[in-house]
Motif scaffolding. Sequence first.
Motif, PDB file in Angstrom:
ATOM      1  N   ARG A   1       2.630  -0.561  -0.852  1.00 51.81           N
ATOM      2  CA  ARG A   1       2.206  -0.022   0.138  1.00 51.81           C
ATOM      3  C   ARG A   1       1.882  -1.224   0.900  1.00 51.81           C
ATOM      4  NH1 ARG A   1       4.365   5.576   0.592  1.00 51.81           N
ATOM      5  NH2 ARG A   1       5.220   5.526  -1.275  1.00 51.81           N
ATOM      6  N   MET A   2       1.671  -1.542   1.941  1.00 55.72           N
ATOM      7  CA  MET A   2       1.482  -2.250   3.817  1.00 55.72           C
ATOM      8  C   MET A   2       0.890  -1.648   4.287  1.00 55.72           C
ATOM      9  SD  MET A   2       1.954  -5.599   2.250  1.00 55.72           S
ATOM     10  CE  MET A   2       1.052  -6.619   3.745  1.00 55.72           C
ATOM     11  N   LEU A   3      -1.053  -1.778   3.819  1.00 53.52           N
ATOM     12  CA  LEU A   3      -1.443  -1.255   5.846  1.00 53.52           C
ATOM     13  C   LEU A   3      -1.635  -2.381   6.080  1.00 53.52           C
ATOM     14  CD1 LEU A   3      -4.099   0.457   2.924  1.00 53.52           C
ATOM     15  CD2 LEU A   3      -1.972   1.559   3.869  1.00 53.52           C
ATOM     16  N   PRO A   4      -1.791  -1.594   8.174  1.00 52.28           N
ATOM     17  CA  PRO A   4      -2.232  -2.511   8.674  1.00 52.28           C
ATOM     18  C   PRO A   4      -3.270  -3.671   8.794  1.00 52.28           C
ATOM     19  CG  PRO A   4      -2.130  -0.057   9.675  1.00 52.28           C
ATOM     20  CD  PRO A   4      -2.184  -0.357   7.819  1.00 52.28           C
ATOM     21  N   GLY A   5      -3.070  -4.871   9.363  1.00 55.10           N
ATOM     22  CA  GLY A   5      -3.983  -5.903   8.653  1.00 55.10           C
ATOM     23  C   GLY A   5      -2.948  -6.800   7.314  1.00 55.10           C
TER      24      GLY A   5
ATOM     25  N   VAL B   1      -1.311  -3.029  -0.706  1.00 56.50           N
ATOM     26  CA  VAL B   1      -2.501  -1.702  -2.243  1.00 56.50           C
ATOM     27  C   VAL B   1      -1.221  -0.680  -2.785  1.00 56.50           C
ATOM     28  CG1 VAL B   1      -2.985   0.842  -2.246  1.00 56.50           C
ATOM     29  CG2 VAL B   1      -3.911  -1.014  -0.047  1.00 56.50           C
ATOM     30  N   TYR B   2      -1.441  -1.220  -4.465  1.00 55.46           N
ATOM     31  CA  TYR B   2      -0.837  -0.360  -5.635  1.00 55.46           C
ATOM     32  C   TYR B   2      -1.493   0.675  -5.850  1.00 55.46           C
ATOM     33  CZ  TYR B   2       0.599  -5.341  -5.986  1.00 55.46           C
ATOM     34  OH  TYR B   2       1.497  -7.216  -5.243  1.00 55.46           O
ATOM     35  N   TYR B   3      -0.443   2.059  -5.003  1.00 51.41           N
ATOM     36  CA  TYR B   3      -0.469   2.820  -6.203  1.00 51.41           C
ATOM     37  C   TYR B   3      -0.032   3.059  -7.284  1.00 51.41           C
ATOM     38  CZ  TYR B   3      -1.788   3.587  -1.712  1.00 51.41           C
ATOM     39  OH  TYR B   3      -2.767   3.800   0.010  1.00 51.41           O
ATOM     40  N   ALA B   4      -0.703   2.830  -8.441  1.00 53.18           N
ATOM     41  CA  ALA B   4      -0.204   3.115  -9.810  1.00 53.18           C
ATOM     42  C   ALA B   4      -0.599   4.063 -10.023  1.00 53.18           C
ATOM     43  CB  ALA B   4      -1.163   2.349 -10.230  1.00 53.18           C
ATOM     44  N   PRO B   5       0.492   4.522 -11.451  1.00 55.19           N
ATOM     45  CA  PRO B   5       0.567   6.092 -11.940  1.00 55.19           C
ATOM     46  C   PRO B   5      -0.015   5.948 -13.004  1.00 55.19           C
ATOM     47  CG  PRO B   5       2.726   4.550 -12.339  1.00 55.19           C
ATOM     48  CD  PRO B   5       2.019   3.526 -11.574  1.00 55.19           C
ATOM     49  N   ILE B   6      -1.628   5.723 -12.872  1.00 61.41           N
ATOM     50  CA  ILE B   6      -2.117   6.524 -14.311  1.00 61.41           C
ATOM     51  C   ILE B   6      -3.853   7.259 -13.537  1.00 61.41           C
ATOM     52  CG2 ILE B   6      -2.006   3.634 -14.805  1.00 61.41           C
ATOM     53  CD1 ILE B   6      -4.436   3.162 -12.808  1.00 61.41           C
TER      54      ILE B   6
END
Length: 81
Positions: free
Chosen positions: A67-71, A75-80
């Motif tokens: 996902r891209m956040l403002p600025g 962000v990588y949200y890993a399935p761990i």
Amino acid sequence: PLEARSVDSAPLELAAAGHCVCMVCDFFHPSVGGVEKHVYALSQSLIRLGHKVVVLTHQYGDLRGVRMLPGGLKVYYAPIH
């Protein structure tokens, strides 16, 4: 053999090129707290200084992937767990 170079030029070369930084954090957006705010603010400051920054954290429920956040913060949200 090692190639000789001026010690004074090394910091300027690194600053001009920028660094790639990976912030690894167990707590991050969408969770809200001191750690999350600190990592986000530090990441934004580094981006403004010309560095490339990504955050690696674990997935939150169905929130996973990239996902891209403002600025411009990726962000990588890993399935761990």
